[in-house]
Design a protein around this motif. Structure first.
Motif, PDB file in Angstrom:
ATOM      1  N   ALA A 117      -8.088  -9.266   2.276  1.00 22.72           N
ATOM      2  CA  ALA A 117      -6.804  -9.963   2.366  1.00 22.72           C
ATOM      3  C   ALA A 117      -6.883 -11.322   1.689  1.00 22.72           C
ATOM      4  CB  ALA A 117      -6.407 -10.126   3.837  1.00 22.72           C
ATOM      5  N   GLY A 118      -7.988 -12.045   1.934  1.00 26.42           N
ATOM      6  CA  GLY A 118      -8.163 -13.357   1.330  1.00 26.42           C
ATOM      7  C   GLY A 118      -8.209 -13.302  -0.182  1.00 26.42           C
ATOM      8  N   ALA A 119      -8.926 -12.307  -0.714  1.00 21.49           N
ATOM      9  CA  ALA A 119      -9.034 -12.161  -2.171  1.00 21.49           C
ATOM     10  C   ALA A 119      -7.662 -11.894  -2.795  1.00 21.49           C
ATOM     11  CB  ALA A 119      -9.998 -11.030  -2.506  1.00 21.49           C
ATOM     12  N   LYS A 120      -6.873 -11.057  -2.141  1.00 22.35           N
ATOM     13  CA  LYS A 120      -5.548 -10.722  -2.679  1.00 22.35           C
ATOM     14  C   LYS A 120      -4.597 -11.917  -2.587  1.00 22.35           C
ATOM     15  CE  LYS A 120      -5.639  -5.735  -2.413  1.00 22.35           C
ATOM     16  NZ  LYS A 120      -4.837  -4.510  -2.260  1.00 22.35           N
ATOM     17  N   LEU A 121      -4.669 -12.661  -1.495  1.00 26.28           N
ATOM     18  CA  LEU A 121      -3.805 -13.831  -1.351  1.00 26.28           C
ATOM     19  C   LEU A 121      -4.160 -14.901  -2.378  1.00 26.28           C
ATOM     20  CD1 LEU A 121      -3.591 -14.172   2.544  1.00 26.28           C
ATOM     21  CD2 LEU A 121      -1.709 -13.605   0.991  1.00 26.28           C
ATOM     22  N   CYS A 122      -5.453 -15.110  -2.607  1.00 23.79           N
ATOM     23  CA  CYS A 122      -5.876 -16.114  -3.589  1.00 23.79           C
ATOM     24  C   CYS A 122      -5.493 -15.712  -5.012  1.00 23.79           C
ATOM     25  CB  CYS A 122      -7.382 -16.339  -3.502  1.00 23.79           C
ATOM     26  SG  CYS A 122      -7.893 -17.263  -2.020  1.00 23.79           S
ATOM     27  N   ALA A 123      -5.548 -14.401  -5.289  1.00 28.00           N
ATOM     28  CA  ALA A 123      -5.146 -13.925  -6.616  1.00 28.00           C
ATOM     29  C   ALA A 123      -3.640 -14.085  -6.825  1.00 28.00           C
ATOM     30  CB  ALA A 123      -5.551 -12.460  -6.782  1.00 28.00           C
ATOM     31  N   GLY A 184      -0.710 -17.096  15.213  1.00 23.71           N
ATOM     32  CA  GLY A 184      -1.006 -15.775  15.769  1.00 23.71           C
ATOM     33  C   GLY A 184      -0.182 -14.731  15.048  1.00 23.71           C
ATOM     34  N   LEU A 185      -0.854 -13.828  14.315  1.00 22.20           N
ATOM     35  CA  LEU A 185      -0.124 -12.971  13.374  1.00 22.20           C
ATOM     36  C   LEU A 185      -0.444 -11.483  13.472  1.00 22.20           C
ATOM     37  CD1 LEU A 185      -0.386 -15.356  10.298  1.00 22.20           C
ATOM     38  CD2 LEU A 185       1.704 -14.804  11.552  1.00 22.20           C
ATOM     39  N   GLY A 186      -0.954 -11.025  14.595  1.00 23.43           N
ATOM     40  CA  GLY A 186      -1.121  -9.584  14.806  1.00 23.43           C
ATOM     41  C   GLY A 186      -1.817  -8.860  13.668  1.00 23.43           C
ATOM     42  N   GLY A 187      -1.143  -7.842  13.131  1.00 24.50           N
ATOM     43  CA  GLY A 187      -1.737  -7.003  12.093  1.00 24.50           C
ATOM     44  C   GLY A 187      -1.479  -7.453  10.669  1.00 24.50           C
ATOM     45  N   SER A 188      -1.168  -8.724  10.469  1.00 24.54           N
ATOM     46  CA  SER A 188      -0.811  -9.212   9.134  1.00 24.54           C
ATOM     47  C   SER A 188      -1.927  -9.051   8.104  1.00 24.54           C
ATOM     48  CB  SER A 188      -0.387 -10.681   9.194  1.00 24.54           C
ATOM     49  OG  SER A 188       0.784 -10.839   9.957  1.00 24.54           O
ATOM     50  N   LEU A 189      -3.185  -9.192   8.529  1.00 26.48           N
ATOM     51  CA  LEU A 189      -4.280  -9.085   7.567  1.00 26.48           C
ATOM     52  C   LEU A 189      -4.348  -7.691   6.962  1.00 26.48           C
ATOM     53  CD1 LEU A 189      -7.201 -11.141   9.183  1.00 26.48           C
ATOM     54  CD2 LEU A 189      -5.447 -11.867   7.552  1.00 26.48           C
ATOM     55  N   ASP A 190      -4.030  -6.675   7.749  1.00 24.73           N
ATOM     56  CA  ASP A 190      -4.011  -5.303   7.219  1.00 24.73           C
ATOM     57  C   ASP A 190      -2.960  -5.171   6.120  1.00 24.73           C
ATOM     58  OD1 ASP A 190      -6.027  -4.302   8.871  1.00 24.73           O
ATOM     59  OD2 ASP A 190      -4.633  -3.856  10.487  1.00 24.73           O
ATOM     60  N   VAL A 191      -1.837  -5.848   6.301  1.00 30.10           N
ATOM     61  CA  VAL A 191      -0.774  -5.812   5.290  1.00 30.10           C
ATOM     62  C   VAL A 191      -1.219  -6.547   4.036  1.00 30.10           C
ATOM     63  CG1 VAL A 191       1.597  -6.486   4.742  1.00 30.10           C
ATOM     64  CG2 VAL A 191       1.048  -5.618   7.025  1.00 30.10           C
ATOM     65  N   PHE A 192      -1.772  -7.746   4.205  1.00 31.26           N
ATOM     66  CA  PHE A 192      -2.202  -8.536   3.045  1.00 31.26           C
ATOM     67  C   PHE A 192      -3.332  -7.848   2.282  1.00 31.26           C
ATOM     68  CE2 PHE A 192      -0.695 -12.435   5.571  1.00 31.26           C
ATOM     69  CZ  PHE A 192       0.549 -12.393   4.946  1.00 31.26           C
ATOM     70  N   ALA A 193      -4.171  -7.117   3.012  1.00 30.30           N
ATOM     71  CA  ALA A 193      -5.296  -6.426   2.371  1.00 30.30           C
ATOM     72  C   ALA A 193      -4.861  -5.126   1.711  1.00 30.30           C
ATOM     73  CB  ALA A 193      -6.378  -6.141   3.403  1.00 30.30           C
ATOM     74  N   GLY A 194      -3.663  -4.661   2.041  1.00 31.76           N
ATOM     75  CA  GLY A 194      -3.195  -3.392   1.491  1.00 31.76           C
ATOM     76  C   GLY A 194      -3.638  -2.194   2.293  1.00 31.76           C
ATOM     77  N   VAL A 195      -4.237  -2.444   3.461  1.00 30.80           N
ATOM     78  CA  VAL A 195      -4.693  -1.358   4.330  1.00 30.80           C
ATOM     79  C   VAL A 195      -3.500  -0.636   4.942  1.00 30.80           C
ATOM     80  CG1 VAL A 195      -5.978  -0.807   6.439  1.00 30.80           C
ATOM     81  CG2 VAL A 195      -6.875  -2.494   4.826  1.00 30.80           C
ATOM     82  N   SER A 196      -2.471  -1.398   5.310  1.00 34.01           N
ATOM     83  CA  SER A 196      -1.232  -0.798   5.803  1.00 34.01           C
ATOM     84  C   SER A 196      -0.064  -1.410   5.043  1.00 34.01           C
ATOM     85  CB  SER A 196      -1.062  -1.031   7.313  1.00 34.01           C
ATOM     86  OG  SER A 196      -0.939  -2.410   7.592  1.00 34.01           O
TER      87      SER A 196
END
Length: 248
Positions: A117-123, A184-196
């Motif tokens: 997620a971090g890599a995608k947000l930074c890109a 507090g952001l629940g499942g947001s990292l899965d979205v940012f990472a493209g997992v969901s």
């Protein structure tokens, strides 16, 4: 700041732009605080846990995440300016942070997801500084606290552990963590990472994101039934007041 009370949870009546501006103002002033994004399920948890209710209501920003909250506000005659979904708020905040080279720490999700997620947000947002990441599978909160502090701290920490764990983690540990704003952001990292993936825009605009998730995962039907139950409780409060708000 104007608030709308939904079953005892005090939501801030702000637009997305106002929410981001308020968060950035606090960041620039180095004023510690935290953001929560309650949906109907979180409001239900608050009704069952007075300690948790207090944590949510003490937040710097309490944002209405979910069309059910907007429906509830209308039923109760409370004014909100529309849904401010946590994952959308997070992305708008990151975009603003990137313009000022602010530092973001990502905490939560399965091993590897936060890094992705971090890599995608930074890109996507050049200028954003990824201070560090840690998965959500820790048994000792001090481990996560030390991990954040060992990287030099951050301006913002996205805490994605699910409710109520994430809000309780923030309330219990924020004073010890070298960071300014916690979200507090629940499942947001899965979205940012493209997992969901989130629902297509048309479903989001029509307030039918919940229906899209149900179509994708019919097994969620039991969880989805909480929304009509929540709205019935809200209607009962409108008709009979808080004394009627007994969920036992």
């Amino acid at each position: 700041m104007k608030t709308a009370s939904i079953l005892g949870v005090h939501f801030h009546a702000v637009t997305m732009q106002q929410a981001v501006e308020l968060a950035m103002t606090r960041l620039r002033a180095r004023q510690k605080g935290y953001v929560v994004t309650p949906n109907p399920e979180i409001v239900d948890l608050c009704c069952r846990d007075s300690e948790y209710m207090g944590i949510v209501n003490r937040a710097t920003l309490v944002l209405p995440d979910g069309i059910g909250i907007i429906y509830a506000a209308k039923i109760l005659g409370e004014e909100l300016y529309g849904k401010v979904a946590g994952v959308e708020f997070a992305e708008h905040l990151v975009a603003a942070m990137a313009k000022e080279n602010m530092r973001l720490y990502l905490l939560g999700a399965k091993p590897g997801v936060a890094e992705q997620a971090g890599a995608k947000l930074c890109a996507k947002y050049p200028g954003l500084v990824l201070a560090g990441t840690h998965d959500g599978y820790f048994t000792d909160a001090q481990e996560a606290v030390d991990a954040i502090n060992s990287c030099g701290g951050a301006d913002v920490v996205f805490v994605c552990l699910g409710a109520p764990k994430q809000e309780k983690f923030i309330a219990e540990n924020m004073d010890e963590i070298h960071a300014t704003l916690f979200c507090g952001l629940g499942g947001s990292l899965d979205v940012f990472a493209g997992v969901s993936k989130r629902a297509p825009d048309i479903f989001i605009k029509l307030g039918l994101e919940w229906f899209y998730r149900l179509l994708k995962q019919p097994s969620r039907i039991g969880r989805m039934m909480k929304l009509p139950k929540f709205l019935l409780i809200v209607i009962r409060e409108r008709l009979f007041g808080r004394k009627g708000n007994n969920q036992s």
